[in-house]
Design a protein around this motif. Sequence first.
Motif, PDB file in Angstrom:
ATOM      1  N   TYR A   5      -3.027  -2.814  -5.405  1.00 23.07           N
ATOM      2  CA  TYR A   5      -2.309  -3.735  -4.530  1.00 23.07           C
ATOM      3  C   TYR A   5      -3.280  -4.677  -3.818  1.00 23.07           C
ATOM      4  O   TYR A   5      -3.013  -5.878  -3.680  1.00 23.07           O
ATOM      5  CB  TYR A   5      -1.466  -2.962  -3.517  1.00 23.07           C
ATOM      6  CG  TYR A   5      -0.467  -2.043  -4.180  1.00 23.07           C
ATOM      7  CD1 TYR A   5       0.607  -2.555  -4.892  1.00 23.07           C
ATOM      8  CD2 TYR A   5      -0.627  -0.662  -4.123  1.00 23.07           C
ATOM      9  CE1 TYR A   5       1.521  -1.715  -5.521  1.00 23.07           C
ATOM     10  CE2 TYR A   5       0.275   0.192  -4.738  1.00 23.07           C
ATOM     11  CZ  TYR A   5       1.346  -0.341  -5.445  1.00 23.07           C
ATOM     12  OH  TYR A   5       2.232   0.493  -6.070  1.00 23.07           O
ATOM     13  N   ILE A   6      -4.382  -4.129  -3.371  1.00 26.29           N
ATOM     14  CA  ILE A   6      -5.419  -4.971  -2.771  1.00 26.29           C
ATOM     15  C   ILE A   6      -5.992  -5.904  -3.831  1.00 26.29           C
ATOM     16  O   ILE A   6      -6.226  -7.097  -3.574  1.00 26.29           O
ATOM     17  CB  ILE A   6      -6.536  -4.103  -2.164  1.00 26.29           C
ATOM     18  CG1 ILE A   6      -5.967  -3.160  -1.095  1.00 26.29           C
ATOM     19  CG2 ILE A   6      -7.626  -4.996  -1.580  1.00 26.29           C
ATOM     20  CD1 ILE A   6      -5.357  -3.861   0.084  1.00 26.29           C
ATOM     21  N   CYS A  59       3.301  -1.156   0.028  1.00 23.94           N
ATOM     22  CA  CYS A  59       3.448  -1.609  -1.358  1.00 23.94           C
ATOM     23  C   CYS A  59       3.806  -0.430  -2.262  1.00 23.94           C
ATOM     24  O   CYS A  59       4.685  -0.542  -3.140  1.00 23.94           O
ATOM     25  CB  CYS A  59       2.161  -2.268  -1.846  1.00 23.94           C
ATOM     26  SG  CYS A  59       1.720  -3.793  -0.989  1.00 23.94           S
ATOM     27  N   GLU A  60       3.132   0.697  -2.054  1.00 20.60           N
ATOM     28  CA  GLU A  60       3.432   1.889  -2.845  1.00 20.60           C
ATOM     29  C   GLU A  60       4.876   2.327  -2.624  1.00 20.60           C
ATOM     30  O   GLU A  60       5.581   2.714  -3.565  1.00 20.60           O
ATOM     31  CB  GLU A  60       2.475   3.018  -2.455  1.00 20.60           C
ATOM     32  CG  GLU A  60       1.019   2.733  -2.810  1.00 20.60           C
ATOM     33  CD  GLU A  60       0.060   3.733  -2.177  1.00 20.60           C
ATOM     34  OE1 GLU A  60       0.523   4.528  -1.320  1.00 20.60           O
ATOM     35  OE2 GLU A  60      -1.132   3.708  -2.520  1.00 20.60           O
ATOM     36  N   PHE A  61       5.334   2.257  -1.379  1.00 26.67           N
ATOM     37  CA  PHE A  61       6.706   2.629  -1.050  1.00 26.67           C
ATOM     38  C   PHE A  61       7.689   1.695  -1.740  1.00 26.67           C
ATOM     39  O   PHE A  61       8.680   2.148  -2.342  1.00 26.67           O
ATOM     40  CB  PHE A  61       6.898   2.593   0.471  1.00 26.67           C
ATOM     41  CG  PHE A  61       8.271   2.972   0.926  1.00 26.67           C
ATOM     42  CD1 PHE A  61       8.571   4.281   1.262  1.00 26.67           C
ATOM     43  CD2 PHE A  61       9.279   2.022   1.043  1.00 26.67           C
ATOM     44  CE1 PHE A  61       9.838   4.646   1.687  1.00 26.67           C
ATOM     45  CE2 PHE A  61      10.552   2.369   1.465  1.00 26.67           C
ATOM     46  CZ  PHE A  61      10.835   3.687   1.790  1.00 26.67           C
ATOM     47  N   LEU A  62       7.449   0.396  -1.652  1.00 29.80           N
ATOM     48  CA  LEU A  62       8.370  -0.585  -2.233  1.00 29.80           C
ATOM     49  C   LEU A  62       8.533  -0.386  -3.733  1.00 29.80           C
ATOM     50  O   LEU A  62       9.634  -0.568  -4.276  1.00 29.80           O
ATOM     51  CB  LEU A  62       7.875  -2.004  -1.933  1.00 29.80           C
ATOM     52  CG  LEU A  62       7.989  -2.473  -0.478  1.00 29.80           C
ATOM     53  CD1 LEU A  62       7.206  -3.755  -0.265  1.00 29.80           C
ATOM     54  CD2 LEU A  62       9.449  -2.660  -0.086  1.00 29.80           C
ATOM     55  N   GLU A  63       7.466  -0.004  -4.416  1.00 28.66           N
ATOM     56  CA  GLU A  63       7.547   0.143  -5.866  1.00 28.66           C
ATOM     57  C   GLU A  63       8.187   1.467  -6.288  1.00 28.66           C
ATOM     58  O   GLU A  63       8.354   1.712  -7.488  1.00 28.66           O
ATOM     59  CB  GLU A  63       6.161  -0.028  -6.492  1.00 28.66           C
ATOM     60  CG  GLU A  63       5.681  -1.468  -6.436  1.00 28.66           C
ATOM     61  CD  GLU A  63       4.603  -1.783  -7.446  1.00 28.66           C
ATOM     62  OE1 GLU A  63       3.901  -0.856  -7.896  1.00 28.66           O
ATOM     63  OE2 GLU A  63       4.452  -2.976  -7.781  1.00 28.66           O
ATOM     64  N   TRP A  87       0.151  -9.891  -1.639  1.00 29.53           N
ATOM     65  CA  TRP A  87      -0.670 -10.592  -0.655  1.00 29.53           C
ATOM     66  C   TRP A  87       0.014 -10.621   0.713  1.00 29.53           C
ATOM     67  O   TRP A  87      -0.616 -10.350   1.742  1.00 29.53           O
ATOM     68  CB  TRP A  87      -0.968 -12.012  -1.136  1.00 29.53           C
ATOM     69  CG  TRP A  87      -1.756 -12.790  -0.141  1.00 29.53           C
ATOM     70  CD1 TRP A  87      -3.110 -12.743   0.065  1.00 29.53           C
ATOM     71  CD2 TRP A  87      -1.233 -13.707   0.840  1.00 29.53           C
ATOM     72  NE1 TRP A  87      -3.463 -13.572   1.105  1.00 29.53           N
ATOM     73  CE2 TRP A  87      -2.340 -14.180   1.594  1.00 29.53           C
ATOM     74  CE3 TRP A  87       0.033 -14.187   1.133  1.00 29.53           C
ATOM     75  CZ2 TRP A  87      -2.182 -15.099   2.629  1.00 29.53           C
ATOM     76  CZ3 TRP A  87       0.195 -15.095   2.170  1.00 29.53           C
ATOM     77  CH2 TRP A  87      -0.921 -15.541   2.903  1.00 29.53           C
ATOM     78  N   ILE A  88       1.309 -10.923   0.744  1.00 31.08           N
ATOM     79  CA  ILE A  88       2.040 -10.963   2.011  1.00 31.08           C
ATOM     80  C   ILE A  88       2.058  -9.585   2.667  1.00 31.08           C
ATOM     81  O   ILE A  88       1.714  -9.428   3.850  1.00 31.08           O
ATOM     82  CB  ILE A  88       3.483 -11.475   1.798  1.00 31.08           C
ATOM     83  CG1 ILE A  88       3.479 -12.975   1.476  1.00 31.08           C
ATOM     84  CG2 ILE A  88       4.347 -11.203   3.027  1.00 31.08           C
ATOM     85  CD1 ILE A  88       4.851 -13.530   1.141  1.00 31.08           C
ATOM     86  N   VAL A  89       2.451  -8.565   1.914  1.00 27.02           N
ATOM     87  CA  VAL A  89       2.619  -7.230   2.501  1.00 27.02           C
ATOM     88  C   VAL A  89       1.276  -6.643   2.941  1.00 27.02           C
ATOM     89  O   VAL A  89       1.164  -6.094   4.044  1.00 27.02           O
ATOM     90  CB  VAL A  89       3.326  -6.292   1.503  1.00 27.02           C
ATOM     91  CG1 VAL A  89       3.383  -4.873   2.053  1.00 27.02           C
ATOM     92  CG2 VAL A  89       4.731  -6.804   1.202  1.00 27.02           C
ATOM     93  N   THR A  90       0.255  -6.776   2.112  1.00 31.34           N
ATOM     94  CA  THR A  90      -1.041  -6.210   2.511  1.00 31.34           C
ATOM     95  C   THR A  90      -1.633  -6.948   3.705  1.00 31.34           C
ATOM     96  O   THR A  90      -2.269  -6.335   4.563  1.00 31.34           O
ATOM     97  CB  THR A  90      -2.043  -6.238   1.337  1.00 31.34           C
ATOM     98  OG1 THR A  90      -2.199  -7.587   0.858  1.00 31.34           O
ATOM     99  CG2 THR A  90      -1.581  -5.347   0.203  1.00 31.34           C
ATOM    100  N   THR A  91      -1.413  -8.257   3.780  1.00 29.38           N
ATOM    101  CA  THR A  91      -1.922  -9.017   4.923  1.00 29.38           C
ATOM    102  C   THR A  91      -1.242  -8.580   6.207  1.00 29.38           C
ATOM    103  O   THR A  91      -1.897  -8.338   7.237  1.00 29.38           O
ATOM    104  CB  THR A  91      -1.722 -10.522   4.707  1.00 29.38           C
ATOM    105  OG1 THR A  91      -2.416 -10.946   3.532  1.00 29.38           O
ATOM    106  CG2 THR A  91      -2.237 -11.319   5.893  1.00 29.38           C
ATOM    107  N   VAL A  92       0.071  -8.461   6.174  1.00 31.78           N
ATOM    108  CA  VAL A  92       0.826  -8.110   7.382  1.00 31.78           C
ATOM    109  C   VAL A  92       0.521  -6.691   7.843  1.00 31.78           C
ATOM    110  O   VAL A  92       0.342  -6.429   9.040  1.00 31.78           O
ATOM    111  CB  VAL A  92       2.341  -8.286   7.142  1.00 31.78           C
ATOM    112  CG1 VAL A  92       3.139  -7.727   8.312  1.00 31.78           C
ATOM    113  CG2 VAL A  92       2.672  -9.761   6.930  1.00 31.78           C
ATOM    114  N   LEU A 121      12.695  -7.853  -0.884  1.00 30.32           N
ATOM    115  CA  LEU A 121      11.485  -7.508  -0.143  1.00 30.32           C
ATOM    116  C   LEU A 121      11.833  -7.022   1.260  1.00 30.32           C
ATOM    117  O   LEU A 121      11.320  -5.997   1.733  1.00 30.32           O
ATOM    118  CB  LEU A 121      10.553  -8.709  -0.076  1.00 30.32           C
ATOM    119  CG  LEU A 121       9.214  -8.497   0.623  1.00 30.32           C
ATOM    120  CD1 LEU A 121       8.360  -7.486  -0.129  1.00 30.32           C
ATOM    121  CD2 LEU A 121       8.465  -9.827   0.750  1.00 30.32           C
ATOM    122  N   SER A 122      12.721  -7.733   1.944  1.00 32.27           N
ATOM    123  CA  SER A 122      13.069  -7.382   3.318  1.00 32.27           C
ATOM    124  C   SER A 122      13.821  -6.062   3.392  1.00 32.27           C
ATOM    125  O   SER A 122      13.604  -5.252   4.305  1.00 32.27           O
ATOM    126  CB  SER A 122      13.911  -8.501   3.943  1.00 32.27           C
ATOM    127  OG  SER A 122      13.179  -9.703   3.998  1.00 32.27           O
TER     128      SER A 122
END
Length: 562
Positions: A5-6, A59-63, A87-92, A121-122
């Motif tokens: 993810y990173i 990210c792991e959860f979302l997938e 990029w959005i999720v890891t940044t936040v 996503l939300s």
Amino acid sequence: MTNRYIDAAERYARDVLSAAVPACKWTRLAVERQQADLLRECGPDWPYVFDHERAARPCEFLELLPHIKGKWAREGRLIELEDWQCWIVTTVFGWVHAETRLRRFREGYVEVPRKNAKSTLSSGLALYMLSADGEHGAEVYSAATTRDQARIVFDDSKAMALRLPGLRDHLGVAVMQHSITVAHTASSYRPLAAEGSTLDGLNVHFAVIDELHAHKTRAVYDVIDTARGAREQALLWNITTAGTDISGICYERRTHVTKVLQGVVLDPATFGVVYTIDSGDDPQDPTCWAKANPNYGKSVLEDDMIAAARKAATMPSALNNFLTKRLNVWVNGESAWLDMRSWDGVAQPGLTTDQIPAGTPVWMGLDLAQKKDFAALAIVWQRAGMWHVCIRLYLNEFAVKESPNAYLSGWAREGHVTVTDGNVTDFDVIAADMRTLCRQHDVQEIAYDPALSAYFAGKLVEEGLPLVEIQQRAMFFTQPVLQVENLVLEKKLRHDANPAMAWMVSNTVVKVSKFNELRHPTKEREENKIDGVLAMFMALGRALSPQAKTESVYETRGMRFL
């Protein structure tokens, strides 16, 4: 140590900056902001670190979640995050305070056209914040102005939870008709609508405000915003397409985000990214569509975009819908007058009027206000083919205290704004500065608007100051607006790097008449002050006019100051 993810987030950042991925100005600035932050060393001025494990966890959860609509749902596929989403999720979620380990970002703003998986996503993030963020008593909301709108994200979350037994078996998620709960942490997730609901007594850990542009009032946003105070790392998640109401809360948040991205406003707790086309792009050009649609070729299909573009080209009634929903263009919003990077590029810190060579013709522009607005005095001169601009700003102490601009008191302490006593700006202070400047320099003209300063100007004219009336209308402003813009872009102008003036430049929009192309500078909101810009336009407008004098008016009038 990194993970996929990173790696995906870093790949997206590289591709945006190398232009391998088409991106508009705002997307590039958002990526540049993150890259610059990653290079900063943790210290008193920057107490944050980037935690790879915290960044990857959502990210792991979302997938693990299933698609619940369309072809991918029929095929029973799980969510697979694209690079831009990683990029959005890891940044936040990756930035945390070095000591407390609390999240840096308290608010997110993602503006992206329809069909780019906003709700997916939300909805997934809402489930994560409910069940896997480690917050006890978490209150999660999908908020909107109407019940139906509030249920869109909530119902998607509900459908995901129902199709994933692991959420119930391992995390204790219970799905009911109007709520989703986790009993062992006393956490709940509900849709929240302004209609027929009390918005009092909330203690928000995470709230999704979907399609913020549709909010005709700021009531829902303000209630959610203020209901986060008791939480250490609450997150307000705004996700929307563009709209048409530039006086609404959505455009206000968008404006704030764009100023953060440009470096005009410092707000490390707000994350924002805008996906749209650039000014000057042809909406009918398919090569521009991927800028606005990061999921182009995935959930945003080329054939569908072509059909929508054809409809927009042949049916004027469909054009605005194509621009807002497919390309994320605010159709009623005026364009910002100047790119702040261009303005910053011609700054000359330390520039003062003391540096004006003896005998150099000088012009001034005066914009007066007594109560809530600034009074502004612009001083301009030319040397070696370069125009120089110094700005003096004045405001009374009451207006400084009442201003919603948190930077104003700091600007005053640093001398960028002169503060006068009381609740009315003291014109005598301004007059004293003008007299001093006229004694020290060869002032040709002082342009002013007589609407607010007729008596004041009349007294100074009696003293011999060379004031010239200027009506602040499009007929006068059109040429200065174009000329100053060209001077900045051609780097033939230098200014004194006053941060309050930079803020005013960022507030300035220019309305263009549809009938005669005349231009008029204005502001979108009362709190967005532009007084210094108006003073600059008046001064340079007179200095650049064909009738500009090259000899001192005192010489022509036989006057001199003692």
